[in-house]
Design a protein around this motif. Structure first.
Motif, PDB file in Angstrom:
ATOM      1  N   GLU A   1      51.348  26.918  29.444  1.00  0.00           N
ATOM      2  CA  GLU A   1      51.488  27.885  30.540  1.00  0.00           C
ATOM      3  C   GLU A   1      50.787  29.219  30.306  1.00  0.00           C
ATOM      4  O   GLU A   1      51.258  30.255  30.802  1.00  0.00           O
TER       5      GLU A   1
ATOM      6  N   HIS B   1      56.133  22.567  36.258  1.00  0.00           N
ATOM      7  CA  HIS B   1      56.708  23.126  35.030  1.00  0.00           C
ATOM      8  C   HIS B   1      55.882  24.318  34.537  1.00  0.00           C
ATOM      9  O   HIS B   1      56.430  25.395  34.277  1.00  0.00           O
TER      10      HIS B   1
ATOM     11  N   HIS C   1      56.881  28.409  34.541  1.00  0.00           N
ATOM     12  CA  HIS C   1      56.923  29.243  33.333  1.00  0.00           C
ATOM     13  C   HIS C   1      56.433  30.664  33.602  1.00  0.00           C
ATOM     14  O   HIS C   1      56.743  31.573  32.838  1.00  0.00           O
TER      15      HIS C   1
ATOM     16  N   GLU D   1      62.178  26.905  27.723  1.00  0.00           N
ATOM     17  CA  GLU D   1      61.907  25.484  27.983  1.00  0.00           C
ATOM     18  C   GLU D   1      63.066  24.783  28.707  1.00  0.00           C
ATOM     19  O   GLU D   1      62.841  24.056  29.663  1.00  0.00           O
TER      20      GLU D   1
ATOM     21  N   TYR E   1      64.194  20.870  24.998  1.00  0.00           N
ATOM     22  CA  TYR E   1      63.736  20.742  26.393  1.00  0.00           C
ATOM     23  C   TYR E   1      64.812  20.107  27.286  1.00  0.00           C
ATOM     24  O   TYR E   1      65.341  20.741  28.184  1.00  0.00           O
TER      25      TYR E   1
HETATM   26 ZN    ZN Z   1      57.463  24.317  28.936  1.00  0.00          ZN
END
Ligand code: ZN
Ligand code: ARG
Length: 900
Positions: free
Chosen positions: A271, A304, A308, A327, A399
């Motif tokens: 990210e 995702h 971020h 995360e 995660y």
């Molecule tokens: Zn991530």
């Protein structure tokens, strides 16, 4: 601890704030594949008012060739600093000043793919977690936030495109074939979010409007020849932007947002601020090359990384022990995004079922991968207390379990208060590097604004305690009351012998046996533990009396999988059959099916293949019921008809296991179901197999194909040549990768060795790396039940295939991870050859790419759960790896913990 070099362990409790901040960082790269010059100019200030002059300035750095150091314009001689293999310390930098450093690095020698590296002639970076220190000397820690200005100088002929974070502020030719671009990132960021990309690229671009009416330029950059694969990623990016604005009230904060794809990448994607770098696997998607699952993954990973930008970049982590802060939260957000996308445009009931399908998929991952991790030698809390190599802690625990811990807070607060908590979190911490505690603190404030009597004190154990809690549930119903007794226990994990009770949100309902409807929930006496349909379960053992239940009910517990625990309930077989057919919570309907299948497979395993047990009969009955139920969506039915995976089965069995025998037990049940319902599966298949129809990726079409291909697998399992021919015909007529792969995998996994379609597939896609990965993966996963194939022999041959290389992580995984982690019946072969081959490859990969090697090294994490003969061969290979010379800290940590 065993010998070998003593590992260094880092502890969360040792956190110390940095001495200095770096308010501004100017970087100039003169890009050359074999020798790149990196000149930096850091404006630093001491944080401390007292004694500021004597605090040393500490910079990290690895494998750098240092040319010179200037302090405030003056060259420093080596007496003013200490250079080690891991960093540079400036002894007396003063209260503030300017430090200029010049280093050289060798991107084309960088096979670790951390820092600056070359892939197919192009430059890429990967800095999270600690790659920036391989680019230049810098305080490479997430709590040092700086403003970056980056100048890129490269040869125009070979590297015409050069990109970095933020806005392009200048671009010009320099003569001698060189050109430069200058990039300014308006936001403060830690070094791990730095990125640069340079080389031959083309892009698809679009301008969109931000919430404030300003335009933003979106770009997806790929190597030439791949523009036919970027549409879907661009659409996904636009959907992500819209979704974050509507559901979380978070808008794009940059004028320019870029995605770049590379074939050589250690993980999924990254990210970096305004310049996300992706594994091609999570960008490329078109019908010919990507399966429905690939499409789904592209959408969720694009989401995702975009999400971020707020949860990770605008608010980042104080230290790497806090990794789950960004995360877990961002996985929760991408899961919700995918669920909302799957439910889009459907009516309420269908939308519910679509969201449940997504929930089931996520829980399957958790059970298959995270539960084993939490029960093994690498078990750690979502906020670890220590690590040797941080890259080993980008785990399913941090995660996926991290996302479950966020989801539980969402369950406890509800959507409105949760969003209020998010708002408090950003109000308090925008622009800061913070801790998991800061997140929970914000949620707790939101909760207490409405419910001053509640808190998240006990809930915080989810951050500090590892292991999967087991919940035992039993009940008695009499005289209009039901007494529910819950007990919890969490087995010891490394460093944590006993643990205080968790605060477990138990979502529940009581299903009226006569009508199938949920009864109203009412607690007798003090009802403060019940919030809507969520029960606070907070003690080791606790009883709750529910009233108003004079008709017989079956409890449905842990609806929607409201907590990441193993539930052992007192449901008997009839209860489970009832829930499988009538629970009003689709997740629990699916789960009831899974429980019965699991029990049946265990019975077959324990009775060495006998299929006359009551659980097996129940499994047959459940599948019969499912096939008769015309109300079920295709997506749900596809999941409900699939048996639990082998990894999940091994973990759910209390005792030492033989994965080969477990595979055969599972295959026996599959074949029994396949034979019993052959006609039904044929009916499902034929109703949904529409070869002429153009392919379109959308949730409804994808679930039709999923169900069709589940039916095909059962057909082939039960059948002979005719059924294999159905698969052959599907392969021949396929106009999309989903149907092609489904057909081919049935042929390769259940048919004779080397079907012609396998060669045809390779010919057809030999220039498409991601398809070639699929080709390797299919062969590496042929199970032991296919007696016409010697999978181990084939894998050894494939290692010599001209298209095979361990240097490309995707390719390495397509063979090694596939065979060691997705093919238990071959990997755990009693000859021990599977383990030996795995060890050879881990050892070889260790010198090329320690990070990827360490992932593969997790293949025998659960070796102590194996039957004694297998344990013996496993130990031998683990020790062989451990005693290898020049073992990386990455692999050493994983193997060392397995042997401890
Ligand atoms: Zn991530
Ligand atoms: N932050 C990235 C993501 O989850 C993962 C990068 C991890 N990289 C690594 N080398 N450990 O989106």
């Amino acid at each position: 601890m065993r010998d070998a070099q003593a590992p260094i362990t880092f502890f969360r409790k040792d956190y110390k704030a940095p001495n200095h901040r770096i308010s501004r960082t100017d970087l100039t790269f003169t890009l050359n594949p074999s020798r790149t010059k990196v000149a930096s100019r850091l404006q630093f200030q001491s944080w401390s008012e007292s004694n500021p002059d004597n605090l040393p300035l500490e910079l990290d750095g690895e494998d750098l060739e240092l040319e010179q150091v200037l302090l405030n314009g003056e060259k420093l001689d080596a007496t003013h600093y200490t250079q080690t293999a891991t960093g540079l310390t400036i002894h007396k930098p003063g209260r503030e000043g300017v430090l200029e450093i010049t280093v050289y690095i060798q991107p084309d020698q960088n096979t670790r793919l951390e820092g600056l590296y070359v892939s197919n002639g192009n430059f890429f970076t990967q800095c999270e977690a600690q790659g920036f220190r391989r680019i230049t000397y810098f305080p490479d820690r997430p709590d040092v936030l700086s403003q970056f200005m980056v100048t890129l100088i490269a040869h125009e002929a070979t590297h015409p495109v050069s990109l970095s974070n933020g806005n392009l502020v200048e671009e010009k030719k320099l003569g001698e074939g060189l050109h430069m671009t200058r990039w300014e990132d308006p936001f403060l960021k830690p070094a791990y979010l730095f990125a640069l990309v340079a080389g031959q690229f083309v892009c698809q671009e679009e301008t969109v409007q931000k919430g404030n009416g300003q335009p933003a330029l979106l770009q997806v950059w790929v190597e030439p020849g791949n523009l036919d694969k970027t549409d879907f990623a661009m659409q996904s990016l636009k959907k992500s932007i819209d979704w974050d604005r509507t559901r979380f009230n978070l808008d794009l904060d940059l004028d320019r947002f870029m995605i770049v794809a590379t074939a050589d990448f250690n993980m999924g994607a990254m990210e970096n601020k305004g310049l996300n770098i992706f594994n091609t696997k999570f960008v490329f998607a078109n019908p010919e090359l990507a399966t429905d699952v690939d499409f789904e993954n592209v959408e969720s990973v694009v989401g995702h990384e975009y999400f971020h930008n707020w949860t990770g970049n605008r608010v980042t982590c104080r230290d790497w022990f806090q990794l789950s802060l960004k995360e877990g939260l961002t996985v929760f957000r991408d899961q919700e995004f995918s669920a909302d996308m799957m439910a889009e445009g459907l009516d309420v009931a269908q939308a519910d079922s679509a969201r449940a399908v997504k929930r089931i998929e996520d829980v399957k991952v958790l059970r298959a991968a995270q539960f084993p991790e939490d029960a093994g030698p690498m078990a750690h809390p979502i906020r670890p207390d220590s690590y040797q190599e941080i890259n080993n802690f980008y785990t399913v625990t941090v995660y996926e379990k991290g996302a479950e811990v966020i989801r539980m807070q969402h369950t406890l607060l509800g959507e409105t208060l949760f969003q209020r908590g998010m708002q408090i979190y950003f109000d308090r911490h925008d622009g800061q590097a913070v801790t998991c505690e800061d997140f929970v603190g914000a949620m707790e404030t939101a909760l207490q604004e409405e419910h001053p009597e509640l808190d998240l004190k006990q809930f915080r154990h989810w951050y500090s305690q590892a292991g999967t809690p087991e919940v035992l549930a039993s009940w008695k119903q009499a005289n209009g009351e039901l007494e529910l007794t819950l007990k919890q226990n969490c087995r010891p994990t490394p460093g944590q012998a006993s643990k205080p009770a968790f605060h477990i949100p138990v979502k529940l309902g009581f299903v009226d046996v006569a009508t199938g409807r949920d009864m109203p929930l009412a607690l007798k006496g003090d009802s403060s533990a019940l919030h809507g349909d969520v029960l606070d379960f907070t003690q080791a053992s606790q009883s709750f009396v529910f009233t108003g239940l004079d008709k017989p009910v079956v409890p449905s517990l842990l609806r929607g999988f409201s907590a990441p625990v193993v539930l052992q309930s007192a449901h008997n077989t009839d209860d489970l059959i009832f829930l499988a057919g009538h629970d009003n919570d689709p997740f629990n309907r699916w789960d009831a099916c899974q429980k019965i299948y699991g029990k049946a497979i265990l019975d077959i395993y324990l009775q060495r293949g006998q299929t006359d047990g009551a659980n097996t009969q129940a499994a047959v009955q459940i599948v019969g019921n499912l096939l008769k139920d015309t109300q079920l969506s295709d997506g749900f039915l596809a999941l409900a008809l699939q048996l639990p995976g082998e990894g999940t089965l091994l973990e759910s069995f209390d005792g030492l296991v033989d994965p080969v025998a477990m595979h055969f037990a599972r295959t026996t049940l599959r074949d029994l179901l396949a034979c019993t319902y052959a006609a039904d599966f044929k009916g499902i298949y034929e109703a949904r197999h529409t070869p002429g129809q153009p392919y379109e990726y959308n949730a409804v079409a994808a679930s039709q194909r999923a169900l069709k291909n589940v039916a095909l697998a059962y057909l082939v399992a039960a059948g002979g040549d005719d059924e294999l021919n159905v698969a052959k015909a599907q392969y021949a007529a396929a106009n999309n990768m989903t149907d092609r792969m489904a057909a081919l995998s049935n042929l390769v996994h259940n048919g004779p060795a080397n079907p012609p379609e396998l060669a045809e597939f390779f010919e057809r896609f030999s220039k498409e790396a991601l398809a070639v990965d699929k080709w390797f993966m299919l062969q590496a996963t042929v199970p032991a039940s296919n007696e016409s194939v010697d999978t181990l022999g084939m894998v050894s041959e494939l290692l010599k295939h001209p298209s095979f290389t361990l240097k490309n992580p995707n390719r390495a995984r397509s063979l090694l991870a596939a065979f060691a982690m997705q093919n238990p019946s071959v990997f755990h072969s009693h000859s021990g050859e599977g383990y030996a081959l795995w060890a050879d490859l881990v050892i070889e990969l260790n010198t090329i790419n320690p990070q990827v090697a360490a992932r593969m090294a997790r293949g025998l994490d659960r070796w102590t759960k194996l039957v004694p003969a297998l344990q013996e061969s496993a130990r031998k290979q683990l020790e062989r790896i451990f005693n290898t010379e020049k073992l990386s800290p990455d692999v050493r940590e994983v193997i060392g913990k397995a042997l401890d």
